[in-house]
Write a protein that holds these residues in place. Structure first.
Motif, mmCIF file in Angstrom:
data_model
loop_
_atom_site.group_PDB
_atom_site.id
_atom_site.type_symbol
_atom_site.label_atom_id
_atom_site.label_comp_id
_atom_site.label_asym_id
_atom_site.label_seq_id
_atom_site.Cartn_x
_atom_site.Cartn_y
_atom_site.Cartn_z
ATOM 1 N N SER A 140 87.971 -33.191 -17.559
ATOM 2 C CA SER A 140 89.256 -33.141 -17.338
ATOM 3 C C SER A 140 90.155 -34.087 -17.858
ATOM 4 N N LEU A 141 89.686 -35.002 -18.644
ATOM 5 C CA LEU A 141 90.354 -35.930 -19.636
ATOM 6 C C LEU A 141 90.495 -35.399 -21.059
ATOM 7 N N LEU A 142 89.798 -33.936 -21.562
ATOM 8 C CA LEU A 142 90.115 -33.519 -22.847
ATOM 9 C C LEU A 142 90.365 -32.086 -22.653
ATOM 10 N N GLN A 143 90.033 -31.464 -21.583
ATOM 11 C CA GLN A 143 90.178 -29.971 -21.538
ATOM 12 C C GLN A 143 91.362 -29.388 -20.698
ATOM 13 N N ARG A 144 92.023 -30.356 -20.192
ATOM 14 C CA ARG A 144 93.502 -29.933 -19.677
ATOM 15 C C ARG A 144 94.545 -30.624 -20.242
ATOM 16 N N ALA A 145 95.529 -29.863 -20.845
ATOM 17 C CA ALA A 145 96.748 -30.114 -21.521
ATOM 18 C C ALA A 145 97.815 -30.857 -20.697
ATOM 19 N N THR A 146 97.388 -32.416 -20.492
ATOM 20 C CA THR A 146 98.146 -32.967 -19.321
ATOM 21 C C THR A 146 98.061 -34.426 -20.003
ATOM 22 N N PRO A 147 99.099 -35.395 -19.688
ATOM 23 C CA PRO A 147 99.124 -36.752 -20.104
ATOM 24 C C PRO A 147 97.760 -37.396 -20.269
ATOM 25 N N ARG A 148 96.928 -36.924 -19.207
ATOM 26 C CA ARG A 148 95.489 -37.865 -19.084
ATOM 27 C C ARG A 148 94.764 -37.350 -20.619
ATOM 28 N N MET A 149 95.204 -36.389 -21.358
ATOM 29 C CA MET A 149 94.380 -36.131 -22.533
ATOM 30 C C MET A 149 94.518 -37.676 -23.434
ATOM 31 N N LEU A 150 95.562 -38.202 -23.200
ATOM 32 C CA LEU A 150 95.795 -39.538 -23.894
ATOM 33 C C LEU A 150 94.580 -40.355 -23.886
ATOM 34 N N GLU A 151 94.265 -40.655 -22.453
ATOM 35 C CA GLU A 151 92.872 -41.350 -21.910
ATOM 36 C C GLU A 151 91.733 -40.589 -22.766
ATOM 37 N N GLY A 152 91.606 -39.537 -22.590
ATOM 38 C CA GLY A 152 90.358 -38.732 -23.120
ATOM 39 C C GLY A 152 90.353 -38.983 -24.742
ATOM 40 N N THR A 153 91.722 -38.863 -25.378
ATOM 41 C CA THR A 153 91.438 -39.048 -26.961
ATOM 42 C C THR A 153 91.154 -40.414 -27.233
ATOM 43 N N ARG A 154 91.562 -41.457 -26.513
ATOM 44 C CA ARG A 154 91.090 -42.834 -26.749
ATOM 45 C C ARG A 154 89.610 -42.910 -26.614
ATOM 46 N N LEU A 155 88.928 -42.173 -25.510
ATOM 47 C CA LEU A 155 87.484 -42.114 -25.552
ATOM 48 C C LEU A 155 86.928 -41.531 -26.791
ATOM 49 N N VAL A 156 87.515 -40.391 -27.241
ATOM 50 C CA VAL A 156 86.932 -39.820 -28.394
ATOM 51 C C VAL A 156 86.763 -40.732 -29.507
ATOM 52 N N CYS A 157 88.215 -41.574 -29.658
ATOM 53 C CA CYS A 157 88.183 -42.446 -30.912
ATOM 54 C C CYS A 157 87.141 -43.622 -30.757
ATOM 55 N N GLU A 158 86.865 -43.991 -29.419
ATOM 56 C CA GLU A 158 85.876 -44.788 -29.258
ATOM 57 C C GLU A 158 84.456 -44.471 -29.760
ATOM 58 N N LYS A 159 84.172 -43.086 -29.370
ATOM 59 C CA LYS A 159 82.876 -42.704 -29.477
ATOM 60 C C LYS A 159 82.870 -42.511 -31.165
ATOM 61 N N LEU A 160 83.935 -41.978 -31.815
ATOM 62 C CA LEU A 160 83.682 -41.850 -33.279
ATOM 63 C C LEU A 160 83.654 -43.276 -34.081
ATOM 64 N N GLN A 161 84.194 -44.298 -33.364
ATOM 65 C CA GLN A 161 83.963 -45.496 -34.188
ATOM 66 C C GLN A 161 82.437 -45.952 -33.859
ATOM 67 N N GLN A 162 81.845 -45.584 -32.974
ATOM 68 C CA GLN A 162 80.497 -46.008 -32.663
ATOM 69 C C GLN A 162 79.736 -44.890 -33.619
ATOM 70 N N ALA A 163 80.187 -43.828 -33.884
ATOM 71 C CA ALA A 163 79.588 -43.024 -35.011
ATOM 72 C C ALA A 163 79.534 -43.436 -36.317
ATOM 73 N N ARG A 164 80.581 -44.229 -36.664
ATOM 74 C CA ARG A 164 80.646 -44.900 -37.928
ATOM 75 C C ARG A 164 79.966 -46.151 -37.939
ATOM 76 N N GLY A 165 79.306 -46.944 -37.004
ATOM 77 C CA GLY A 165 78.539 -47.713 -37.050
ATOM 78 C C GLY A 165 79.245 -49.043 -36.600
ATOM 79 N N HIS A 166 80.523 -48.917 -35.911
ATOM 80 C CA HIS A 166 81.238 -50.057 -35.647
ATOM 81 C C HIS A 166 81.071 -50.326 -34.246
#
Length: 289
Positions: free
Chosen positions: A263-289
């Motif tokens: 619901s945070l990423l598959q609905r085009a709503t303002p909550r997608m911003l929360e989902g995007t921040r979570l994606v960024c957090e995961k990709l930072q982990q993938a980078r080893g940070h």
């Protein structure tokens, strides 16, 4: 007599001054004589956006799975986004229907159009278009100030995410929309924008379909560094765990399988911003940070 004649002349001018006109996501012009007061939403993302724009109290019904905010769960249901209850919709006498252009059955929407019910078509495929949808809903309902605030906050939040993740090492990402059939997104989808804002590279960006069906072999061949997925429900990561048997995948070897609540990423709503921040957090982990 002169006063009566003057009043007759002024009546059309007054009506015209109060009329509302917007262009929806299909390029169609919608005109209302006055702000809508009885709304029906035909998609969960639209329901969320109506509330975000400050007009949630005007909703008289919505489709199944319209579950955010909590107030939306108490709305009468008029079927699902794939099969609406037309009799129920007409009986409620809405003065505006907000429809999902690619998600609602075209034949049913045409039936509603023939009855003369105004329809606004929503199809946001970028954060900018989500913000514009909020503004249009605000205009259609007379909630311009609240809608403008929500739209501006979304735009500022997106800009901040973009600035914070510029110049980072790209991470090759597979985003899973569904399991059977296996589905993902191309570059035209708003989820692609979310991934890109975080410095991710969508490995299926160049596929023609917006939500293409793909094979497991295609994923293995692309060999993503990270796999992101939602699943059935807000906490069920079974789809991700199913990739564990493909030990040749880099994402599996490095344990970079990340769950994102759908619901945070598959609905085009303002909550997608929360989902995007979570994606960024995961990709930072993938980078080893």
């Amino acid at each position: 007599m002169c006063l009566v004649f003057l009043a007759l002349l002024l009546m059309p001018l007054s009506s015209f001054a109060q009329s509302i006109q917007v262009t929806d996501d299909t390029g169609r012009t919608l005109q209302l004589a006055q702000p809508a007061q009885r709304l029906i939403s035909l998609a969960p993302h639209i329901t969320e956006n109506v509330f975000a724009a400050g007009a949630g109290d005007l909703l008289i019904a919505a489709v199944k799975f319209s579950d955010y905010p909590e107030a939306a769960t108490h709305l009468p249901r008029v079927g699902s986004h794939t099969q609406m209850d037309l009799e129920g919709i007409v009986a409620l006498q809405p003065d505006l229907i907000l429809a999902w252009h690619s998600g609602n059955p075209r034949a049913q929407l045409e039936q509603l159009e023939r009855l003369g019910i105004p329809i606004y078509y929503s199809e946001p495929r970028s954060f900018a278009e989500v913000a514009e949808n909020l503004r249009r809903i605000g205009t259609l309902t007379g909630h311009q100030a609240t809608a403008e605030l929500a739209a501006t906050e979304l735009e500022q939040g997106v800009a901040a995410v973009k600035t914070a993740h510029q110049g980072l090492r790209p991470v090759r990402v597979f985003y899973q929309v569904w399991e059977q059939p296996l589905m993902t997104i191309n570059r035209e989808h708003i989820i692609h924008e979310a991934i890109s804002l975080c410095g991710g590279e969508n490995i299926f960006a160049d596929v023609d379909a917006l939500i293409p069906r793909i094979s497991q072999e295609a994923v293995i061949q692309q060999n993503p560094e990270a796999i992101l997925g939602g699943g059935m429900g807000e906490a069920n990561r079974a789809w991700l765990d199913n990739w564990q048997r493909f030990e040749s995948l880099q994402a599996v070897q490095d344990n970079k399988l990340y769950f994102i609540p759908p619901s945070l990423l598959q609905r085009a709503t303002p909550r997608m911003l929360e989902g995007t921040r979570l994606v960024c957090e995961k990709l930072q982990q993938a980078r080893g940070h």
